[in-house]
Design a protein around this motif. Structure first.
Motif, PDB file in Angstrom:
ATOM      1  N   ASN A   1       0.829  -1.224   0.000  1.00  0.00           N
ATOM      2  CA  ASN A   1       0.000   0.000   0.000  1.00  0.00           C
ATOM      3  C   ASN A   1       0.855   1.262   0.000  1.00  0.00           C
ATOM      4  OD1 ASN A   1      -2.144  -1.693   0.399  1.00  0.00           O
ATOM      5  ND2 ASN A   1      -2.802  -0.842   2.360  1.00  0.00           N
ATOM      6  N   CYS A   2       2.121   1.107   0.383  1.00  0.00           N
ATOM      7  CA  CYS A   2       2.960   2.262   0.698  1.00  0.00           C
ATOM      8  C   CYS A   2       3.023   3.283  -0.435  1.00  0.00           C
ATOM      9  CB  CYS A   2       4.368   1.771   1.035  1.00  0.00           C
ATOM     10  SG  CYS A   2       5.507   3.104   1.393  1.00  0.00           S
ATOM     11  N   ILE A   3       2.832   4.554  -0.084  1.00  0.00           N
ATOM     12  CA  ILE A   3       2.952   5.618  -1.091  1.00  0.00           C
ATOM     13  C   ILE A   3       4.249   6.400  -0.883  1.00  0.00           C
ATOM     14  CG2 ILE A   3       0.488   5.829  -1.581  1.00  0.00           C
ATOM     15  CD1 ILE A   3       0.409   8.245   0.343  1.00  0.00           C
ATOM     16  N   ARG A   4       5.181   5.810  -0.114  1.00  0.00           N
ATOM     17  CA  ARG A   4       6.535   6.368   0.053  1.00  0.00           C
ATOM     18  C   ARG A   4       6.511   7.822   0.531  1.00  0.00           C
ATOM     19  NH1 ARG A   4       6.899   1.597  -1.012  1.00  0.00           N
ATOM     20  NH2 ARG A   4       7.994   0.666  -2.755  1.00  0.00           N
ATOM     21  N   CYS A   5       5.772   8.068   1.591  1.00  0.00           N
ATOM     22  CA  CYS A   5       5.722   9.436   2.114  1.00  0.00           C
ATOM     23  C   CYS A   5       6.834   9.696   3.120  1.00  0.00           C
ATOM     24  CB  CYS A   5       4.360   9.701   2.749  1.00  0.00           C
ATOM     25  SG  CYS A   5       4.148   8.857   4.323  1.00  0.00           S
ATOM     26  N   GLY A   6       7.353   8.655   3.733  1.00  0.00           N
ATOM     27  CA  GLY A   6       8.449   8.818   4.694  1.00  0.00           C
ATOM     28  C   GLY A   6       8.000   9.199   6.098  1.00  0.00           C
ATOM     29  N   ALA A   7       6.686   9.346   6.320  1.00  0.00           N
ATOM     30  CA  ALA A   7       6.223   9.772   7.656  1.00  0.00           C
ATOM     31  C   ALA A   7       6.612   8.764   8.730  1.00  0.00           C
ATOM     32  CB  ALA A   7       4.707   9.973   7.647  1.00  0.00           C
ATOM     33  N   CYS A   8       6.617   7.478   8.375  1.00  0.00           N
ATOM     34  CA  CYS A   8       6.960   6.464   9.389  1.00  0.00           C
ATOM     35  C   CYS A   8       8.432   6.567   9.786  1.00  0.00           C
ATOM     36  CB  CYS A   8       6.609   5.066   8.902  1.00  0.00           C
ATOM     37  SG  CYS A   8       7.411   4.571   7.377  1.00  0.00           S
ATOM     38  N   LEU A   9       9.278   6.994   8.858  1.00  0.00           N
ATOM     39  CA  LEU A   9      10.696   7.156   9.186  1.00  0.00           C
ATOM     40  C   LEU A   9      10.858   8.292  10.208  1.00  0.00           C
ATOM     41  CD1 LEU A   9      10.665   5.884   6.205  1.00  0.00           C
ATOM     42  CD2 LEU A   9      12.940   6.841   5.988  1.00  0.00           C
TER      43      LEU A   9
ATOM     44  N   PRO B   1      10.831   2.141   9.226  1.00  0.00           N
ATOM     45  CA  PRO B   1       9.859   1.052   9.409  1.00  0.00           C
ATOM     46  C   PRO B   1       9.396   0.410   8.105  1.00  0.00           C
ATOM     47  CG  PRO B   1       9.342   2.881  10.856  1.00  0.00           C
ATOM     48  CD  PRO B   1      10.455   3.356   9.985  1.00  0.00           C
ATOM     49  N   ILE B   2       9.165   1.221   7.064  1.00  0.00           N
ATOM     50  CA  ILE B   2       8.709   0.588   5.808  1.00  0.00           C
ATOM     51  C   ILE B   2       9.830  -0.270   5.224  1.00  0.00           C
ATOM     52  CG2 ILE B   2       9.241   2.684   4.444  1.00  0.00           C
ATOM     53  CD1 ILE B   2       6.549   0.009   3.688  1.00  0.00           C
ATOM     54  N   GLY B   3      11.077   0.192   5.364  1.00  0.00           N
ATOM     55  CA  GLY B   3      12.205  -0.616   4.886  1.00  0.00           C
ATOM     56  C   GLY B   3      12.331  -1.910   5.670  1.00  0.00           C
TER      57      GLY B   3
ATOM     58  N   VAL C   1       1.025   7.344  12.067  1.00  0.00           N
ATOM     59  CA  VAL C   1       1.191   8.420  11.077  1.00  0.00           C
ATOM     60  C   VAL C   1       0.996   7.945   9.642  1.00  0.00           C
ATOM     61  CG1 VAL C   1       2.761   9.791  12.509  1.00  0.00           C
ATOM     62  CG2 VAL C   1       3.709   8.078  10.946  1.00  0.00           C
ATOM     63  N   CYS C   2       0.948   6.642   9.419  1.00  0.00           N
ATOM     64  CA  CYS C   2       0.904   6.164   8.036  1.00  0.00           C
ATOM     65  C   CYS C   2      -0.389   6.606   7.347  1.00  0.00           C
ATOM     66  CB  CYS C   2       1.014   4.636   8.000  1.00  0.00           C
ATOM     67  SG  CYS C   2       0.910   4.007   6.312  1.00  0.00           S
ATOM     68  N   PRO C   3      -0.282   7.341   6.238  1.00  0.00           N
ATOM     69  CA  PRO C   3      -1.491   7.874   5.600  1.00  0.00           C
ATOM     70  C   PRO C   3      -2.368   6.806   4.963  1.00  0.00           C
ATOM     71  CG  PRO C   3       0.442   8.337   4.256  1.00  0.00           C
ATOM     72  CD  PRO C   3       0.943   7.764   5.544  1.00  0.00           C
ATOM     73  N   VAL C   4      -1.826   5.615   4.729  1.00  0.00           N
ATOM     74  CA  VAL C   4      -2.651   4.547   4.152  1.00  0.00           C
ATOM     75  C   VAL C   4      -2.828   3.396   5.140  1.00  0.00           C
ATOM     76  CG1 VAL C   4      -2.360   5.026   1.690  1.00  0.00           C
ATOM     77  CG2 VAL C   4      -0.571   3.806   2.898  1.00  0.00           C
ATOM     78  N   LYS C   5      -2.599   3.711   6.411  1.00  0.00           N
ATOM     79  CA  LYS C   5      -2.894   2.796   7.519  1.00  0.00           C
ATOM     80  C   LYS C   5      -2.277   1.407   7.345  1.00  0.00           C
ATOM     81  CE  LYS C   5      -6.813   4.651   9.930  1.00  0.00           C
ATOM     82  NZ  LYS C   5      -8.200   4.554  10.326  1.00  0.00           N
ATOM     83  N   ILE C   6      -1.001   1.362   7.037  1.00  0.00           N
ATOM     84  CA  ILE C   6      -0.326   0.061   7.004  1.00  0.00           C
ATOM     85  C   ILE C   6       0.005  -0.310   8.447  1.00  0.00           C
ATOM     86  CG2 ILE C   6       1.697  -1.222   6.182  1.00  0.00           C
ATOM     87  CD1 ILE C   6       1.868   0.785   3.871  1.00  0.00           C
ATOM     88  N   ASN C   7      -0.435  -1.469   8.872  1.00  0.00           N
ATOM     89  CA  ASN C   7      -0.191  -1.867  10.261  1.00  0.00           C
ATOM     90  C   ASN C   7       1.221  -2.457  10.364  1.00  0.00           C
ATOM     91  OD1 ASN C   7      -0.198  -2.824  12.870  1.00  0.00           O
ATOM     92  ND2 ASN C   7      -2.367  -3.388  12.801  1.00  0.00           N
ATOM     93  N   ILE C   8       2.189  -1.563  10.381  1.00  0.00           N
ATOM     94  CA  ILE C   8       3.595  -1.993  10.349  1.00  0.00           C
ATOM     95  C   ILE C   8       3.953  -2.866  11.559  1.00  0.00           C
ATOM     96  CG2 ILE C   8       5.996  -1.177  10.339  1.00  0.00           C
ATOM     97  CD1 ILE C   8       5.070   1.185   8.647  1.00  0.00           C
ATOM     98  N   PRO C   9       3.549  -2.503  12.802  1.00  0.00           N
ATOM     99  CA  PRO C   9       3.924  -3.363  13.930  1.00  0.00           C
ATOM    100  C   PRO C   9       3.442  -4.801  13.769  1.00  0.00           C
ATOM    101  CG  PRO C   9       3.132  -1.251  14.732  1.00  0.00           C
ATOM    102  CD  PRO C   9       2.878  -1.271  13.261  1.00  0.00           C
TER     103      PRO C   9
HETATM  104  S1  SF4 Z   1       4.117   6.139   6.530  1.00  0.00           S
HETATM  105 FE1  SF4 Z   1       3.077   4.498   5.376  1.00  0.00          FE
HETATM  106  S2  SF4 Z   1       2.939   5.270   3.282  1.00  0.00           S
HETATM  107 FE2  SF4 Z   1       4.448   6.543   4.332  1.00  0.00          FE
HETATM  108  S3  SF4 Z   1       6.443   5.576   3.870  1.00  0.00           S
HETATM  109 FE3  SF4 Z   1       5.729   4.739   5.819  1.00  0.00          FE
HETATM  110  S4  SF4 Z   1       4.612   2.867   5.266  1.00  0.00           S
HETATM  111 FE4  SF4 Z   1       4.824   4.086   3.390  1.00  0.00          FE
END
Ligand code: SF4
Length: 476
Positions: free
Chosen positions: A314-322, A343-345, A374-382
């Motif tokens: 789903n990731c749109i590569r916004c970087g907010a999770c970093l 986290p996305i990496g 913070v993920c704008p597309v609600k990826i449940n990373i944990p």
């Molecule tokens: S916050 Fe969500 S959409 Fe943005 S880079 Fe991280 S995983 Fe991808």
């Protein structure tokens, strides 16, 4: 098929690389300062939107729907793009994608190319392949240019040179642009980059872009950016090549309404990106005369096959999770050994490589949940991190100490008399370390745990012992 995610297969394990990164105080300062600024801007513009949570839900739903029908939307994109005069190529892995692009460069007899921010090309190591074929790639996004001239690696998804401060950038420009003088104000640096790039924009005949989104309905590619260099890349060259991960497809043009609100606010704390370029095929007398799209798999269909972790795509590569991650904020991006840090990496890189490499990355997290928030597309990373940790264990690749600890715990916890014996033994062994119900300064490897966390002592009486002692006159 051989999947490659930049140099992740040979990168040092995260704990080793992180230790090195943490020792670099300048890097930590640069990363913390930059992420603090972006987080504050993001928080301000997100707060302005009353239906932000509904927007996140919509983004999640569109992506989930697209992934469920990805085959359909990819074919729809191919047909629409061809109908608009474009050419579509399919690449199973990084080498195939690079070969296609090098082949196109030869077909058009060109030895130079200008690039607009395409992280996917970092994933395939396209620049290395181009240079090996005597083709010179020029990065035009300012941060990518700094990374390229500094012979460095990107450390952030949105701001690849985030680990550099302006004095370091000035030094790189002085040396690599062969300048005799250069100020250190941001506008001086931007001016130097502008002069360096402008001549290339006007001369080079092929442009390579990535894509933030590929619209299936119309066959359009969308790239958003802040500097306008991307706009130059997609309008001035005679030939345009877009390298696009297959997960970038969205069904309808109208869906951009959702993503063009979510992305800039989450990525750079802007209400809207200054430059939103959307192009469809070719038009006579306007823009490139030839347009190619290279659709890249490179392990993405493996991720898609796992129902519990496919939302990684789903990731749109916004970087907010970093920016939100307490681990990334200490180590920066290089420690992740991949173009995708944070986290996305930590969830994407091991999965793209079918869990054969980068297996320490799912452990590069405190599971605090800041990334999910913070993920704008609600990826449940944990949740995906935990799922991947389980896959690491199932493959027999968990650290030795963890395996022994888990096997011992499983042995003790699966039988009540063994558990009772273990509790009694621990009570005897723990007393030298017990202070007010907590254990402190444990010896050996356990000391690393108690150095930074509370570890409750085993109570003097367990619930089971308390329950069986009721009415017997024993201590309750
Ligand atoms: S916050 Fe969500 S959409 Fe943005 S880079 Fe991280 S995983 Fe991808």
């Amino acid at each position: 098929m051989s999947v490659r995610v930049a140099e992740a297969a040979t990168a040092p394990e995260f704990p080793k690389a992180a230790k090195q990164a943490i020792a670099n105080t300048q890097l930590r300062h640069n990363v913390r300062h930059a992420t603090d600024v972006i987080r504050a801007k993001r928080a301000r513009v997100v707060d302005e939107i009353p239906d932000w949570e509904q927007l996140r839900d919509a983004g999640h739903a569109i992506k989930a729907h697209t992934l469920r029908h990805l085959d359909f939307y990819l074919k729809q994109f191919e047909t629409a793009c061809k109908n608009a005069g474009g050419h579509v190529h399919w690449a199973r892995d990084a080498d195939e994608a690079n070969d296609i692009i090098v082949g196109l460069m030869r077909q058009y007899h060109q030895s130079e190319v200008i690039k607009v921010k395409t992280m996917t090309s970092d994933e395939t190591r396209l620049n290395v392949a181009l240079e090996a074929a005597d083709i010179m790639p020029y990065e035009t996004d300012l941060a990518d240019l700094i990374v390229q001239l500094g012979e460095d690696k990107p450390s952030h998804i949105v701001v690849p040179a985030l680990h550099r401060n302006k004095m370091e950038i000035r030094q790189i420009f002085l040396e690599k642009m062969k300048l005799t003088t250069l100020g250190d104000r941001p506008e001086d640096l931007a001016d130097a980059a502008r002069r360096y790039l402008r001549e290339k924009f006007l001369r080079v005949k092929v442009g390579i872009s990535g894509a933030n989104f590929a619209v299936a309905e119309t066959g359009s590619i969308c790239v958003v950016e802040s500097e306008g260099n991307g706009r130059m890349c997609v309008t001035l060259p005679e030939v345009m090549i877009s390298l696009v991960g297959i997960e970038k497809v969205i069904p309808r043009f109208q869906d951009l309404e959702v993503f063009l609100q979510l992305l800039p606010r989450s990525a750079t704390g802007e209400r809207m990106n200054p430059y939103n370029s959307i192009w469809t095929g070719v038009s006579a007398g306007d823009g490139p005369r030839e347009f190619h799209v290279v659709l890249l798999d490179n392990g993405r269909t493996n991720v898609l096959a796992d129902a519990q972790s496919r939302e990684t795509l789903n990731c749109i590569r916004c970087g907010a999770c970093l920016n939100a991650c307490p681990v990334y904020r200490q180590t920066g991006g290089h420690a992740y050994g991949s173009v995708y840090g944070g986290p996305i990496g930590a969830i994407l890189t091991p999965q793209l490589q079918s869990m054969e490499h980068s297996q320490t990355l799912p452990y590069a997290s405190s599971l605090c949940g800041a990334c999910y928030e913070v993920c704008p597309v609600k990826i449940n990373i944990p949740e995906i991190l935990i799922h991947l940790r389980r896959r690491v264990v199932e493959q027999g690749n968990a650290p030795f100490s963890e395996r022994i600890a888990m096997q011992t715990a499983s042995f003790a916890l699966s039988n009540s008399s063994r558990l009772s014996t273990a509790q009694k033994l621990i009570r005897i062994g723990q007393w030298p370390f017990e202070r007010e119900g907590k254990l402190e300064n444990l010896p050996g490897m356990l000391g690393a745990w108690t150095a930074v966390r509370d570890l409750p002592a085993v109570p003097k009486q367990s619930f089971r012992e308390w329950w069986s002692a009721r009415g017997t006159g024993k201590r309750v």
